[in-house]
Write a protein that holds these residues in place. Sequence first.
Motif, PDB file in Angstrom:
ATOM      1  N   ASP A 122       0.823  -1.222   0.000  1.00  0.00           N
ATOM      2  CA  ASP A 122       0.000   0.000   0.000  1.00  0.00           C
ATOM      3  C   ASP A 122       0.849   1.261   0.000  1.00  0.00           C
ATOM      4  O   ASP A 122       0.592   2.227   0.715  1.00  0.00           O
ATOM      5  N   ALA A 123       1.863   1.247  -0.822  1.00  0.00           N
ATOM      6  CA  ALA A 123       2.758   2.403  -0.895  1.00  0.00           C
ATOM      7  C   ALA A 123       2.138   3.488  -1.779  1.00  0.00           C
ATOM      8  O   ALA A 123       1.352   3.221  -2.692  1.00  0.00           O
ATOM      9  N   LEU A 124       2.511   4.734  -1.504  1.00  0.00           N
ATOM     10  CA  LEU A 124       2.155   5.877  -2.351  1.00  0.00           C
ATOM     11  C   LEU A 124       3.373   6.214  -3.203  1.00  0.00           C
ATOM     12  O   LEU A 124       4.411   6.617  -2.675  1.00  0.00           O
ATOM     13  N   LEU A 125       3.237   6.085  -4.509  1.00  0.00           N
ATOM     14  CA  LEU A 125       4.376   6.227  -5.421  1.00  0.00           C
ATOM     15  C   LEU A 125       4.101   7.330  -6.432  1.00  0.00           C
ATOM     16  O   LEU A 125       2.962   7.544  -6.852  1.00  0.00           O
ATOM     17  N   GLU A 126       5.154   8.005  -6.861  1.00  0.00           N
ATOM     18  CA  GLU A 126       5.040   9.109  -7.803  1.00  0.00           C
ATOM     19  C   GLU A 126       5.094   8.592  -9.234  1.00  0.00           C
ATOM     20  O   GLU A 126       5.973   7.796  -9.602  1.00  0.00           O
ATOM     21  N   LEU A 127       4.163   9.048 -10.016  1.00  0.00           N
ATOM     22  CA  LEU A 127       4.109   8.641 -11.421  1.00  0.00           C
ATOM     23  C   LEU A 127       5.354   9.139 -12.150  1.00  0.00           C
ATOM     24  O   LEU A 127       5.805  10.267 -11.965  1.00  0.00           O
ATOM     25  N   GLY A 128       5.913   8.236 -12.970  1.00  0.00           N
ATOM     26  CA  GLY A 128       7.086   8.578 -13.753  1.00  0.00           C
ATOM     27  C   GLY A 128       8.402   8.238 -13.096  1.00  0.00           C
ATOM     28  O   GLY A 128       9.459   8.352 -13.723  1.00  0.00           O
ATOM     29  N   SER A 129       8.357   7.811 -11.839  1.00  0.00           N
ATOM     30  CA  SER A 129       9.605   7.472 -11.131  1.00  0.00           C
ATOM     31  C   SER A 129       9.860   5.967 -11.218  1.00  0.00           C
ATOM     32  O   SER A 129       9.026   5.203 -11.695  1.00  0.00           O
ATOM     33  N   ASN A 130      11.027   5.570 -10.766  1.00  0.00           N
ATOM     34  CA  ASN A 130      11.383   4.149 -10.633  1.00  0.00           C
ATOM     35  C   ASN A 130      11.294   3.763  -9.157  1.00  0.00           C
ATOM     36  O   ASN A 130      11.815   4.474  -8.288  1.00  0.00           O
ATOM     37  N   PHE A 131      10.663   2.655  -8.899  1.00  0.00           N
ATOM     38  CA  PHE A 131      10.521   2.200  -7.510  1.00  0.00           C
ATOM     39  C   PHE A 131      10.942   0.737  -7.419  1.00  0.00           C
ATOM     40  O   PHE A 131      10.650  -0.055  -8.334  1.00  0.00           O
TER      41      PHE A 131
ATOM     42  N   HIS B  20       9.368   0.699 -13.422  1.00  0.00           N
ATOM     43  CA  HIS B  20       9.190   2.064 -13.953  1.00  0.00           C
ATOM     44  C   HIS B  20       7.704   2.375 -13.956  1.00  0.00           C
ATOM     45  O   HIS B  20       6.906   1.733 -14.649  1.00  0.00           O
ATOM     46  N   LEU B  21       7.296   3.370 -13.185  1.00  0.00           N
ATOM     47  CA  LEU B  21       5.887   3.676 -12.978  1.00  0.00           C
ATOM     48  C   LEU B  21       5.394   4.593 -14.103  1.00  0.00           C
ATOM     49  O   LEU B  21       5.607   5.814 -14.082  1.00  0.00           O
ATOM     50  N   THR B  22       4.755   4.006 -15.085  1.00  0.00           N
ATOM     51  CA  THR B  22       4.341   4.736 -16.287  1.00  0.00           C
ATOM     52  C   THR B  22       2.852   5.016 -16.341  1.00  0.00           C
ATOM     53  O   THR B  22       2.397   5.712 -17.249  1.00  0.00           O
ATOM     54  N   GLN B  23       2.086   4.494 -15.415  1.00  0.00           N
ATOM     55  CA  GLN B  23       0.640   4.652 -15.489  1.00  0.00           C
ATOM     56  C   GLN B  23       0.090   4.912 -14.092  1.00  0.00           C
ATOM     57  O   GLN B  23       0.382   4.173 -13.154  1.00  0.00           O
ATOM     58  N   ALA B  24      -0.687   5.981 -13.976  1.00  0.00           N
ATOM     59  CA  ALA B  24      -1.235   6.358 -12.684  1.00  0.00           C
ATOM     60  C   ALA B  24      -2.385   5.434 -12.308  1.00  0.00           C
ATOM     61  O   ALA B  24      -3.109   4.920 -13.169  1.00  0.00           O
ATOM     62  N   SER B  25      -2.566   5.264 -11.042  1.00  0.00           N
ATOM     63  CA  SER B  25      -3.687   4.470 -10.547  1.00  0.00           C
ATOM     64  C   SER B  25      -4.969   5.282 -10.690  1.00  0.00           C
ATOM     65  O   SER B  25      -4.994   6.494 -10.463  1.00  0.00           O
ATOM     66  N   ASP B  26      -6.011   4.580 -11.064  1.00  0.00           N
ATOM     67  CA  ASP B  26      -7.286   5.252 -11.248  1.00  0.00           C
ATOM     68  C   ASP B  26      -8.199   4.928 -10.081  1.00  0.00           C
ATOM     69  O   ASP B  26      -8.043   5.442  -8.984  1.00  0.00           O
TER      70      ASP B  26
ATOM     71  N   ILE C 268       2.869  -7.866 -12.974  1.00  0.00           N
ATOM     72  CA  ILE C 268       2.528  -6.537 -12.492  1.00  0.00           C
ATOM     73  C   ILE C 268       1.170  -6.171 -13.099  1.00  0.00           C
ATOM     74  O   ILE C 268       1.054  -5.959 -14.308  1.00  0.00           O
ATOM     75  N   ARG C 269       0.146  -6.090 -12.310  1.00  0.00           N
ATOM     76  CA  ARG C 269      -1.190  -5.761 -12.788  1.00  0.00           C
ATOM     77  C   ARG C 269      -1.391  -4.253 -12.779  1.00  0.00           C
ATOM     78  O   ARG C 269      -1.284  -3.597 -11.751  1.00  0.00           O
ATOM     79  N   GLY C 270      -1.649  -3.724 -13.940  1.00  0.00           N
ATOM     80  CA  GLY C 270      -1.837  -2.282 -14.051  1.00  0.00           C
ATOM     81  C   GLY C 270      -0.721  -1.574 -14.763  1.00  0.00           C
ATOM     82  O   GLY C 270      -0.815  -0.369 -15.008  1.00  0.00           O
ATOM     83  N   LEU C 271       0.348  -2.282 -15.112  1.00  0.00           N
ATOM     84  CA  LEU C 271       1.451  -1.695 -15.863  1.00  0.00           C
ATOM     85  C   LEU C 271       1.723  -2.546 -17.084  1.00  0.00           C
ATOM     86  O   LEU C 271       1.453  -3.748 -17.112  1.00  0.00           O
ATOM     87  N   GLY C 272       2.314  -1.940 -18.103  1.00  0.00           N
ATOM     88  CA  GLY C 272       2.622  -2.686 -19.305  1.00  0.00           C
ATOM     89  C   GLY C 272       3.785  -3.636 -19.088  1.00  0.00           C
ATOM     90  O   GLY C 272       4.557  -3.537 -18.142  1.00  0.00           O
TER      91      GLY C 272
ATOM     92  N   SER D 258       8.306  -3.432 -18.084  1.00  0.00           N
ATOM     93  CA  SER D 258       8.534  -2.212 -17.319  1.00  0.00           C
ATOM     94  C   SER D 258       9.244  -2.488 -15.994  1.00  0.00           C
ATOM     95  O   SER D 258       9.198  -1.664 -15.098  1.00  0.00           O
ATOM     96  N   SER D 259       9.872  -3.629 -15.852  1.00  0.00           N
ATOM     97  CA  SER D 259      10.558  -3.939 -14.576  1.00  0.00           C
ATOM     98  C   SER D 259      11.856  -4.687 -14.861  1.00  0.00           C
ATOM     99  O   SER D 259      12.050  -5.268 -15.934  1.00  0.00           O
ATOM    100  N   GLU D 260      12.718  -4.638 -13.856  1.00  0.00           N
ATOM    101  CA  GLU D 260      13.964  -5.413 -13.878  1.00  0.00           C
ATOM    102  C   GLU D 260      14.283  -5.864 -12.445  1.00  0.00           C
ATOM    103  O   GLU D 260      13.866  -5.206 -11.484  1.00  0.00           O
ATOM    104  N   SER D 261      14.988  -6.977 -12.317  1.00  0.00           N
ATOM    105  CA  SER D 261      15.211  -7.566 -10.974  1.00  0.00           C
ATOM    106  C   SER D 261      16.677  -7.921 -10.772  1.00  0.00           C
ATOM    107  O   SER D 261      17.434  -8.096 -11.737  1.00  0.00           O
TER     108      SER D 261
END
Length: 903
Positions: free
Chosen positions: A142-151, A192-198, A169-173, A176-179
Amino acid sequence: MMLTWLLLVSLVCVTTQDGDGPEDGVLQCGPENLTLSSSGQMIVFRWTEDDPSCSAVHDVLVYELVVLKPDVPTAVTGEVSVMPEQIGSSHSWSWRSSFALECFSHSVRIRSRYNKQTSPWKQEDIHPGMEHLKTAGIYPKDALLELGSNFTFCCILPEGEIFNSAPTIRGLGSGSSESRQISNRTYAVTVHLTQASDRTSTCFHCTPPDHWACAYIGYPPQDKNLQCETRDLQSVECYWTAGRDYIVSHKKSPTVYHLLGRECRDGGGGLGMSGDQARCKMEVEIDVGEVNWTLTAVNGIGKVELLDRADLIKRVHMFAPKAVMASTLNARNVTLEWEWTVQHYRKLKIRCQVKISHADTHTIREYCGVGLSFTVLNDLIPYWKYNVTVRCATTPDLWKWSDWSTTVNFHTRGDVPDALDVWRQVVGDEVIILWKMPLANQSHGIIKDYRVTWEKTRSRAKEPQHTTVHNNDSLSLSLDTAEEYIITVTARNENGSSPPSTVTIPSFSPVSDGAERANGSWIVRSGGSFNLSWSPSPAASCGYVVDWCPSVGRCKAEWLKVSPNQTSARIFSENFTDGVRYLISVYACTQGAPLLLNTLEDYVRETRIKDKLFKSLKWKQQDSDVEVFWDRVNQREQSAFIQGYVLYWTEQDSNENFSVSTVNPEDTSLTATNLRISSYKFRVAALTAVGESGATYITATLNPLNNLVKPVLSSLLTVFGVLSVISVLCYKHWACIKQKVYPPVPEPVLTWPTSLAANRCRPLHVDHETEVLDVSELHYDSVPVAEDYVTEKPPASSQTPAGYYNQPLRRSIPAALTSLAIDTPASPFRSVFSNPSYDLLLQPGEQQSSPGSRLQEGTSSEGSFSEYQPQSNTQTFSFIETTEEPENLMSCVFTYIVVPKST
């Protein structure tokens, strides 16, 4: 070498003894009461100084902090500087981790430093992390994350599980991730947070799939455009544009606003939102001068600070005037009053706008004054309804206009009508006086009637003639065309009569078509109207008048008056009709009669002329040519200017078209040439600006006999010419031609041959083709005659035609002739007869002669009496007697000798 090491050790020992001396006490001044707290990924470290030795610090005391975590080989360091006056108070330092604190253990170490001396390190540990607790899962939750940043999330696997390098990852294309692996069971997943939560959160999971971590992706505060003002000079109101209202800021962490360090709370006039516009109001003391008005906006993701520097005395946004009313009403002015709800306004310089509305017209007038609370509205229309509203602002630094006040309605008093707009129209010997009925804003009351007067300019001292017109806008007058008249028209209502309007009618000669004519131009059509221009006239002392009317038929003219400094006008009328030609005239307005400058004709819009335009279409064949002709087109039937004509023809059973055209609109015929003997269909159309129109058809069958007319006529003319020439030549040379062709026939001559006896005649030659006259007998009378002369006496027979006598003879004739022997051996006749039935009796004194048969001297002895009238069943014989001595002639009477025809 040994000596060097001894020196270094001695130096270190001396330094240590100096730093640990009790006279400094600095090392004793270190952090106390350490507390460490965390929130999400944020670590907050707090401490104080309780040692009495810290009071001896007179310079900046620095605290060094180190964060230890297993994913980074080197420690993260930070510093906090404390001023001498801050010693003894609470201090804090915060640090945000790139991982959730649940992923692994974190430690914070702290020490003080003063004048190159430091206190011992003190360490504070945070919880050891979920890996040590042997709890699998994904963190943070339940984190609050900024759109466009990497988390970066951390994935703690259960014992023996294998990490999936492509977590769901449900909700992102995808992609968009690396581990990467951090420890045996912990993996870091950077997204990479490319899509805001609706409406829902964005969730992640790795092996096993029943371990999920959801986050809310949004924005930090994005508020902007701060602007502060005052309305009552006792509070400040700041407005700004609010940022995007995503689920993150609205539910998980709403934005908190502070104005001048005080929180703007909802309700009570504090914080308000209207769409994307936000407002915060606070009671403050308004002073003269510029002040920094600061607004901060904070949510769970970030913070923004807005600044507006302003002098609120120059930013007064006034409230709308209250209790607006019209206190004094007149015909052309009214007094308007209002009140202020803020007493401070009475000391301010105020500028007010009054919006005056009537019908579809809106005008704004401005008024200024200190504490302005009333004004007088002038130049109003009498007997007219108005709607008025007021708004105000401070001046000279006009910041914003107040809202408009409530609307006030009032009705002005009545007055006399305005002067009428008068014109005239000449139709033949009739003059029509025209005026425009006053509009509601010109009548200033209810119009009762119109008064029209007219008088001759040479007898203005006399009482003018007049009449009253009700509910009409024209009057027809029959005036003396040899006199000039002045016409005056006034309108009357319950308040009186309008100022007089005059128009001068000059002396004129009746025009048969009822219109004045002159040459003109300068017209352009424009969207159902005319743009007209003309050359200025020095005679136009009071302007110009443009009138117009359909050029065909009887109509009532419309007109427009133009000021003297204007030489163009746009003419528009609700009565304009497409396809109708209008006659437009321009007059110069003078002190006397109007002066005609130009007239011209045009259409508002040209339209296609209806088919069957040519009512009397006919044709005429000329050899192999066909001329198609028509009557001149009536202007009533023209809905466009005719620029020419075109003739099309098509032979029967053929699709091939031929044409001939003319660009002269005055032509009334066109000719199709070199046609074959066949049937043709002809079509005549008018050429206009909108294309060919008015098509009319006619069929024609060529006659082959018409091809012979020309050669026959040519031949007849040639023959006639030749005969005429021959006749003229024959007339001039008739005498010669007669001599050559028809020479004169010698007349018969009666002579006596010498072989005969004195009273005997020569043989009688008979032409059997000659018609016979019935003569009973031939006598000879012996009469005495004078010498050299023979007397004439009609024959004794009554059947002898009068006038047939022998001509006078110059010689004596024997006394008696008892018998005549007929001998015709030399006669040219087909048969020679003796005459046993008649005795030729010669009687003296009786001679006969035939016209044209006189005695000739020395001529032939034979001839015929061609002029005798024959008798039935008889033949007439010519008897001619010759002699060898023409000088010795005898007198002999020859009567008709009739020989009976043999049966």
